[in-house]
Scaffold this active site. Sequence first.
Site, PDB file in Angstrom:
ATOM      1  N   HIS A   1      40.016  35.635  40.226  1.00  0.00           N
ATOM      2  CA  HIS A   1      40.059  34.443  39.366  1.00  0.00           C
ATOM      3  C   HIS A   1      38.667  34.204  38.790  1.00  0.00           C
ATOM      4  O   HIS A   1      37.676  34.302  39.510  1.00  0.00           O
ATOM      5  CB  HIS A   1      40.505  33.225  40.191  1.00  0.00           C
ATOM      6  CG  HIS A   1      40.345  31.913  39.488  1.00  0.00           C
ATOM      7  ND1 HIS A   1      41.173  31.510  38.459  1.00  0.00           N
ATOM      8  CD2 HIS A   1      39.445  30.914  39.655  1.00  0.00           C
ATOM      9  CE1 HIS A   1      40.777  30.312  38.037  1.00  0.00           C
ATOM     10  NE2 HIS A   1      39.733  29.937  38.740  1.00  0.00           N
TER      11      HIS A   1
ATOM     12  N   HIS B   1      40.064  39.118  31.859  1.00  0.00           N
ATOM     13  CA  HIS B   1      38.630  38.813  31.789  1.00  0.00           C
ATOM     14  C   HIS B   1      37.688  39.987  31.562  1.00  0.00           C
ATOM     15  O   HIS B   1      36.531  39.757  31.234  1.00  0.00           O
ATOM     16  CB  HIS B   1      38.203  38.062  33.057  1.00  0.00           C
ATOM     17  CG  HIS B   1      38.961  36.799  33.260  1.00  0.00           C
ATOM     18  ND1 HIS B   1      38.829  35.700  32.432  1.00  0.00           N
ATOM     19  CD2 HIS B   1      39.901  36.465  34.179  1.00  0.00           C
ATOM     20  CE1 HIS B   1      39.647  34.748  32.843  1.00  0.00           C
ATOM     21  NE2 HIS B   1      40.313  35.186  33.899  1.00  0.00           N
TER      22      HIS B   1
END
Length: 150
Positions: free
Chosen positions: A145, A38
Amino acid sequence: MALKSLVVLPLLVLVLLLVRVQPSLGKESAAAKFERQHMDSGNSPSSSSNYCNLMMCCRKMTQGKCKPVNTFVHESLADVKAVCSQKKVTCKNGQTNCYQSKSTMRITDCRETGSSKYPNCAYKTTQVEKHIIVACGGKPSVPVHFDASV
């Protein structure tokens, strides 16, 4: 005979320790996986429509199958880690370890196209500025996450 057992016993203990420790040696931590999947801090969002195709491949999210959706964050790692001490929210799965950024962040959403088929994964690239929601864990608490953007 006694000398032989003095050598064999420590070797046996060493082998048992290595077998027990070995599986964790090459395993990627949740925080490291979050960063790989990410974070793209060093770059401003690319205007290239090919950005997601390149990034999803080079970040190893097209191995064995095409990951359908992914988001890259174009802010500093420090700014993204700071989200773990910001507004607490409920995660999509109902867990309570998610946090929403106070300010909007530059992100790129990657979504698999209808024509995408492994091994030729293809993605639509969309650049936006939104608040991010991340699940945090560990001590100190760090993103593990990417949950959503709003």
